[in-house]
Design a protein around this motif. Structure first.
Motif, mmCIF file in Angstrom:
data_model
loop_
_atom_site.group_PDB
_atom_site.id
_atom_site.type_symbol
_atom_site.label_atom_id
_atom_site.label_comp_id
_atom_site.label_asym_id
_atom_site.label_seq_id
_atom_site.Cartn_x
_atom_site.Cartn_y
_atom_site.Cartn_z
ATOM 1 N N THR A 21 0.938 -1.055 -0.016
ATOM 2 C CA THR A 21 0.212 0.038 -0.008
ATOM 3 C C THR A 21 0.605 1.545 0.204
ATOM 4 O O THR A 21 0.482 2.375 -0.407
ATOM 5 C CB THR A 21 -1.268 0.166 1.465
ATOM 6 N N TYR A 22 2.002 1.147 0.232
ATOM 7 C CA TYR A 22 3.185 2.419 0.940
ATOM 8 C C TYR A 22 3.559 3.075 -0.512
ATOM 9 O O TYR A 22 3.666 3.539 -0.781
ATOM 10 C CB TYR A 22 4.005 2.370 1.524
ATOM 11 N N ASP A 23 3.919 1.090 -0.973
ATOM 12 C CA ASP A 23 4.446 1.511 -2.515
ATOM 13 C C ASP A 23 3.586 2.770 -3.996
ATOM 14 O O ASP A 23 3.629 2.987 -4.271
ATOM 15 C CB ASP A 23 4.819 0.420 -3.392
ATOM 16 N N ILE A 24 2.273 1.745 -3.600
ATOM 17 C CA ILE A 24 0.995 2.274 -3.964
ATOM 18 C C ILE A 24 1.104 4.634 -4.355
ATOM 19 O O ILE A 24 0.562 4.832 -5.336
ATOM 20 C CB ILE A 24 -1.017 2.301 -4.267
ATOM 21 N N VAL A 25 0.806 4.239 -3.260
ATOM 22 C CA VAL A 25 0.191 5.874 -2.403
ATOM 23 C C VAL A 25 1.596 6.861 -2.627
ATOM 24 O O VAL A 25 1.599 7.982 -3.293
ATOM 25 C CB VAL A 25 0.112 5.463 -1.079
ATOM 26 N N CYS A 26 2.336 5.922 -1.898
ATOM 27 C CA CYS A 26 3.856 6.990 -2.403
ATOM 28 C C CYS A 26 4.337 7.108 -3.979
ATOM 29 O O CYS A 26 4.654 8.427 -4.756
ATOM 30 C CB CYS A 26 5.328 6.189 -2.054
ATOM 31 N N GLY A 27 4.267 6.295 -5.326
ATOM 32 C CA GLY A 27 4.237 6.200 -6.493
ATOM 33 C C GLY A 27 2.635 6.937 -7.274
ATOM 34 O O GLY A 27 2.239 7.434 -8.198
ATOM 35 N N MET A 28 1.813 7.452 -6.558
ATOM 36 C CA MET A 28 0.965 8.520 -6.184
ATOM 37 C C MET A 28 0.925 9.699 -5.884
ATOM 38 O O MET A 28 -0.238 10.528 -6.021
ATOM 39 C CB MET A 28 -0.410 8.004 -6.511
ATOM 40 N N ARG A 29 1.813 9.721 -5.380
ATOM 41 C CA ARG A 29 2.408 11.166 -4.339
ATOM 42 C C ARG A 29 1.995 12.356 -5.038
ATOM 43 O O ARG A 29 1.656 13.534 -4.984
ATOM 44 C CB ARG A 29 3.823 11.379 -3.856
ATOM 45 N N LEU A 151 -6.047 -0.377 -3.768
ATOM 46 C CA LEU A 151 -5.559 -0.995 -3.232
ATOM 47 C C LEU A 151 -4.863 -2.397 -4.085
ATOM 48 O O LEU A 151 -5.858 -2.659 -4.099
ATOM 49 C CB LEU A 151 -5.793 -1.474 -1.668
ATOM 50 N N PRO A 152 -3.776 -3.038 -3.293
ATOM 51 C CA PRO A 152 -3.068 -4.202 -3.524
ATOM 52 C C PRO A 152 -4.257 -4.916 -3.757
ATOM 53 O O PRO A 152 -5.068 -5.217 -2.788
ATOM 54 C CB PRO A 152 -2.469 -4.562 -2.522
ATOM 55 N N PRO A 153 -4.538 -6.104 -4.775
ATOM 56 C CA PRO A 153 -5.583 -6.846 -4.749
ATOM 57 C C PRO A 153 -5.985 -8.271 -4.348
ATOM 58 O O PRO A 153 -7.408 -8.196 -4.055
ATOM 59 C CB PRO A 153 -5.460 -7.378 -6.358
ATOM 60 N N GLU A 154 -5.106 -8.478 -3.081
ATOM 61 C CA GLU A 154 -6.016 -9.388 -2.009
ATOM 62 C C GLU A 154 -6.026 -9.072 -0.952
ATOM 63 O O GLU A 154 -6.393 -9.283 -0.251
ATOM 64 C CB GLU A 154 -3.994 -9.410 -1.606
ATOM 65 N N SER A 168 -5.393 -1.843 6.039
ATOM 66 C CA SER A 168 -4.876 -1.212 4.523
ATOM 67 C C SER A 168 -5.370 0.002 3.826
ATOM 68 O O SER A 168 -4.256 0.561 3.622
ATOM 69 C CB SER A 168 -4.915 -2.380 3.406
ATOM 70 N N MET A 169 -6.410 -0.343 3.700
ATOM 71 C CA MET A 169 -7.312 1.203 3.975
ATOM 72 C C MET A 169 -7.383 2.598 4.808
ATOM 73 O O MET A 169 -6.711 3.220 4.778
ATOM 74 C CB MET A 169 -9.328 0.917 3.500
ATOM 75 N N PHE A 170 -7.073 2.068 6.255
ATOM 76 C CA PHE A 170 -6.868 2.698 7.081
ATOM 77 C C PHE A 170 -5.320 3.660 6.836
ATOM 78 O O PHE A 170 -5.226 4.690 7.087
ATOM 79 C CB PHE A 170 -6.539 2.248 8.582
ATOM 80 N N LEU A 171 -4.399 2.852 6.633
ATOM 81 C CA LEU A 171 -3.210 3.394 6.745
ATOM 82 C C LEU A 171 -3.191 4.181 5.193
ATOM 83 O O LEU A 171 -2.074 5.624 5.219
ATOM 84 C CB LEU A 171 -1.805 2.210 6.385
ATOM 85 N N ALA A 172 -4.275 3.652 4.430
ATOM 86 C CA ALA A 172 -3.451 4.414 3.098
ATOM 87 C C ALA A 172 -4.178 5.918 3.021
ATOM 88 O O ALA A 172 -3.148 7.119 2.552
ATOM 89 C CB ALA A 172 -4.333 4.016 1.803
ATOM 90 N N CYS A 173 -5.422 5.848 4.061
ATOM 91 C CA CYS A 173 -5.679 7.314 4.444
ATOM 92 C C CYS A 173 -4.593 8.316 5.279
ATOM 93 O O CYS A 173 -4.459 9.115 4.841
ATOM 94 C CB CYS A 173 -7.382 7.221 4.830
#
Length: 374
Positions: A21-29, A151-154, A168-173
């Protein structure tokens, strides 16, 4: 034996999902930063929303967002927006609605978005979801007032109960709130993941032993954001036992004002202790009072570091040990693993599948039977 269940796998995959999740959000920063700042600078009210477990994300996070891009955010469940939209918003409202949804297919998820668009004068949306094929994800049509964080499909948990999807949604926000510093926060997410992975292994047997005890009630207590985590913890154990264990939650101070009547010999108490020493003084007082007056099935302490209270007060003392430098908005989600494991092991002890524990069919993975009226 346990690893055959999706619920076990989804609980134990969480540290890995947080890093992904970090990698996804960081990639969209850059995209996230520009989007959020645009609407914050224009004075949009920030609302965190979802239903059930997804709503409880906002109930916890709202306590930890001071000093971030999302400071002042309110938590309003979609189930309240559906019935009270015109009390909450009007033509003068400008709303940035941050919606959490595992599948994105719950009627209230889509209905709340449509209602806010209809009732508020102006609305923008961030969709945080685990399902690229869900209705919510499909609503992200490229408009400049909609941002999709997929977020990751898993994390689109196959089990009835939400575990890795919730955390994961908690941390994404929380990451979105800190998006301008997110590159510097990688070490924090790595430390969080490592501490929880260690705790899942270290305390599994102790939690299993507590789950094997004869109890039909459970009380989860926390202060501030940990009361929000206690709210989700209460639901997790109750869901996974199909209501055989009835659960409640409260703050440590609030519990004295009537709710303490729920304590019975058939209860367990799960204390989610604050890291703040001044807050802990109130929490310790409640612990001593309950222990002095009640003989119950079990007392569980959950904390990040050694407690300043006699450990004999507890049948199980869990120290998760996330380092001090990890910020509250990230660290608080780590406490939920205790209730997740309690629910898993209690369901199995009751000869129920934790993946689908609802014998009655009263609850389902995606809520059923809800009609959204005009």
């Amino acid at each position: 034996m346990y690893s055959e269940f999706n619920t076990w796998k989804e609980i134990h995959q969480q540290p890995g999902m947080w890093l992904a999740t970090y990698d996804i959000v960081c990639g969209m920063r850059a995209e996230i930063s520009a989007f959020v700042k645009k609407f914050v600078e224009e004075g949009y009210e920030i609302v965190l929303t979802g239903a059930g477990t997804s709503a409880y994300i906002g109930d916890a996070l709202k306590w930890t967002l001071a000093g971030t891009l999302l400071q002042g955010a309110k938590a309003i469940a979609t189930t309240d927006i559906i019935t009270e939209a015109e009390q909450l918003f009007n033509k003068d409202s400008k709303v940035l609605l941050i919606s959490f949804a595992r599948s994105g297919n719950s009627p209230e998820s889509v209905g709340a978005i449509n209602l806010v668009n209809k009732v508020a004068g102006s609305a923008a949306h961030i969709y945080i979801t685990c399902n690229e094929n869900g209705e919510m994800a499909k609503m992200a049509d490229g408009s400049d007032n909609i941002l999709l964080v997929l977020l990751p499909p898993e994390t689109n948990d196959l089990s009835l109960a939400m575990t890795s999807s919730y955390s994961s949604m908690f941390l994404a926000c929380a990451m979105i709130a800190n998006i301008d510093r997110i590159e510097d926060h990688k070490a924090q997410i790595e430390a969080l993941a490592a501490a929880v992975e260690t705790s899942l292994a270290k305390y599994s047997e102790g939690i299993k032993e507590i789950a094997s005890r004869d109890f039909t009630r459970a009380i989860f207590l926390g202060s501030g954001e940990l009361m929000g985590v206690a709210e989700e913890s209460r639901l997790k154990l109750q869901e996974l036992t199909d209501g055989t264990v009835m659960c409640t939650f409260d703050s440590f101070l609030g519990f004295r004002h009537g709710p303490k009547a729920v304590v019975s010999p058939e209860s367990i108490m799960v204390y989610l202790f604050s890291e703040d020493e001044s807050t802990r003084r109130y929490e310790y007082d409640l612990v001593r009072q309950v222990k002095a007056k009640n003989n119950i099935a079990g007392y569980v302490a959950v904390s990040q570091s050694k407690l300043g209270i006699d450990e004999s007060q507890f049948d199980l003392n869990i120290i998760i040990g996330v380092p001090d430098y990890v910020e509250r908005c990230y660290k608080s989600v780590s406490y939920v693993i205790v209730a997740q494991l309690l629910g898993l092991y209690k369901a199995i002890s009751l000869d129920r599948s934790p993946d689908n524990p609802s014998i009655s069919g009263n609850i389902s993975r995606v809520v059923e039977g809800v009609t959204i009226y005009e």
